[in-house]
Every structure is written in structure tokens, then in C-alpha cells.
Write a protein that holds these residues in place. Structure first.
Motif, short mmCIF file in Angstrom:
data_model
loop_
_atom_site.label_atom_id
_atom_site.label_comp_id
_atom_site.label_asym_id
_atom_site.label_seq_id
_atom_site.Cartn_x
_atom_site.Cartn_y
_atom_site.Cartn_z
N PHE A 1 0.83 -1.20 0.00
CA PHE A 1 0.00 0.00 0.00
C PHE A 1 0.87 1.25 0.00
N VAL A 2 1.88 1.26 0.84
CA VAL A 2 2.82 2.37 0.93
C VAL A 2 4.22 1.79 1.02
N PRO A 3 5.22 2.50 0.54
CA PRO A 3 6.58 1.94 0.52
C PRO A 3 7.33 2.10 1.83
N TYR A 4 6.62 2.15 2.94
CA TYR A 4 7.25 2.39 4.23
C TYR A 4 7.08 1.20 5.15
N ILE A 5 7.95 1.12 6.14
CA ILE A 5 7.81 0.14 7.20
C ILE A 5 6.93 0.79 8.26
N ILE A 6 5.74 0.22 8.46
CA ILE A 6 4.81 0.78 9.45
C ILE A 6 4.69 -0.23 10.58
N GLU A 7 5.32 0.11 11.70
CA GLU A 7 5.27 -0.72 12.89
C GLU A 7 5.54 0.18 14.10
N GLU A 8 5.39 -0.37 15.27
CA GLU A 8 5.52 0.44 16.49
C GLU A 8 6.84 1.20 16.54
N ASP A 9 7.90 0.56 16.08
CA ASP A 9 9.24 1.14 16.07
C ASP A 9 9.38 2.39 15.19
N THR A 10 8.55 2.48 14.15
CA THR A 10 8.70 3.58 13.19
C THR A 10 7.71 4.73 13.43
N VAL B 1 -14.37 -0.71 6.98
CA VAL B 1 -13.54 -1.18 5.87
C VAL B 1 -12.55 -0.08 5.47
N LEU B 2 -11.29 -0.44 5.31
CA LEU B 2 -10.27 0.49 4.85
C LEU B 2 -10.61 0.87 3.40
N THR B 3 -10.92 2.15 3.17
CA THR B 3 -11.30 2.59 1.82
C THR B 3 -10.28 3.49 1.15
N GLY B 4 -9.26 3.91 1.89
CA GLY B 4 -8.26 4.75 1.27
C GLY B 4 -7.12 5.11 2.20
N MET B 5 -6.04 5.57 1.59
CA MET B 5 -4.89 6.06 2.33
C MET B 5 -4.34 7.27 1.61
N THR B 6 -3.92 8.25 2.39
CA THR B 6 -3.26 9.44 1.85
C THR B 6 -1.90 9.54 2.52
N VAL B 7 -0.87 9.80 1.73
CA VAL B 7 0.49 9.95 2.25
C VAL B 7 1.01 11.32 1.83
N ASP B 8 1.47 12.08 2.82
CA ASP B 8 2.16 13.35 2.58
C ASP B 8 3.60 13.14 2.99
N GLU B 9 4.52 13.50 2.10
CA GLU B 9 5.93 13.26 2.41
C GLU B 9 6.80 14.41 1.91
N GLN B 10 7.94 14.55 2.55
CA GLN B 10 8.97 15.49 2.10
C GLN B 10 10.29 14.75 2.10
N PHE C 1 0.27 11.46 -2.21
CA PHE C 1 -0.43 10.51 -3.07
C PHE C 1 -1.59 9.91 -2.30
N GLU C 2 -2.67 9.74 -3.03
CA GLU C 2 -3.91 9.22 -2.46
C GLU C 2 -4.27 7.92 -3.15
N GLN C 3 -4.67 6.96 -2.35
CA GLN C 3 -5.11 5.67 -2.88
C GLN C 3 -6.54 5.44 -2.42
N THR C 4 -7.37 4.97 -3.33
CA THR C 4 -8.74 4.61 -3.00
C THR C 4 -8.89 3.13 -3.25
N PHE C 5 -9.43 2.41 -2.26
CA PHE C 5 -9.60 0.97 -2.37
C PHE C 5 -11.07 0.66 -2.60
N GLN C 6 -11.33 -0.22 -3.54
CA GLN C 6 -12.70 -0.63 -3.84
C GLN C 6 -12.79 -2.14 -3.81
N ASN C 7 -13.99 -2.63 -3.57
CA ASN C 7 -14.24 -4.08 -3.56
C ASN C 7 -13.28 -4.81 -2.64
#
Length: 143
Positions: free
Chosen positions: A36-45, A104-113, A128-134
Motif C-alpha cells: 500500500f505504501v513503501p514504508y515500514i509501518i510498525e511500532e518502532d517507526t 472497511v479500509l477505503t483509502g490512504m493518503t500519504v504526505d511526504e517530504q 499521493f492518495e489511494q482509493t480501495f474498492q471491492n
């Protein structure tokens, strides 16, 4: 990026389609193509406790990620997208907002610099914005 029977299709800088198998895509971009996103998403990050807001039946969960820890493979992706003449100097900030509707997770928005060096050093800002369907019946429990 479009998933095809033979792999993942992206477009090169001239708009021509290029098809990569999973291993080739990972080798070029540094992250699996189905992430979904190119990042490591966990408690540590995580930089802080995520915030939660609800409006009109839509829940938004927003969190900021540690720029270095969460983006270990991201430099390779950026370099593959902008070309070999640019030098990726590192992330400055990453904020992710997940949108949940009816559980239901329907989207994600990521703001980055991030900083790049071409002829000069520049700070790039992207969203970048992602919309999830079905998505199916995968329900995210309220917290």
C-alpha cells in the motif's frame, strides 16, 4: 501500476508500458509491488500515538513515521522513478492518513517530504492518495 497475468505493468518516462515480474519489480524499486505504501509501518517507526477523528461516518487515523527508520527501501524507489542522475538525500517527513468507512479500509493518503540532489539540493513535497474498492468483508475493528 497495473497487475497483469505476467507481472506488474508500469510506464516508462516516455509512457511506454513495461512489464516486470515480482522479483524484477522488487529488484528495481526496492519494495514489493503489492504494498500500500513503501514504508515500514510498525511500532518502532511511529513518531507518536496515532490520532483518530470521526466525521460523517468516516474514521480517519493519522500517524507520522520516523523518516529514516520507515523509509529504508524508499531511496531505491525514488531513484528508479526519477532516474540515475539524481541523488536521494533522505526523507524529511512522512504522514499517513487511513480512511475507514463502515469498518472497511477505503483509502490512504500519504504526505511526504524528501531531499534530492540533482544540480542543486532541493526539497520535494509529494502527496499521493489511494482509493480501495471491492475490498470484500475484511472489517477493521473500531478502536
Amino acid at each position: 501500476m497495473v497487475k497483469t497475468a505476467s507481472g506488474y505493468s508500469v510506464r516508462d518516462k516516455d509512457g511506454a508500458p513495461v512489464v516486470y515480474g515480482n522479483a524484477d519489480y522488487l529488484a528495481k524499486y526496492g519494495v514489493p509491488p503489492e504494498t500500500f505504501v513503501p514504508y515500514i509501518i510498525e511500532e518502532d517507526t511511529l513518531l507518536a500515538v496515532p490520532t483518530r477523528s470521526v466525521s460523517g461516518g468516516v474514521t480517519r487515523i493519522t500517524f507520522s513515521l520516523h523518516p529514516e527508520k520507515a523509509a529504508k527501501s524508499y531511496a531505491q524507489s525514488v531513484k528508479a522513478m526519477v532516474g540515475s542522475t539524481a541523488e536521494f538525500l533522505g526523507m524529511k517527513s512522512i504522514t499517513v492518513t487511513a480512511r475507514i468507512e463502515n469498518g472497511v479500509l477505503t483509502g490512504m493518503t500519504v504526505d511526504e517530504q524528501y531531499a534530492m540532489k540533482m544540480l542543486i539540493t532541493i526539497t520535494c513535497t509529494s502527496k499521493f492518495e489511494q482509493t480501495f474498492q471491492n475490498i470484500g468483508s475484511g472489517v477493521v475493528k473500531d478502536w
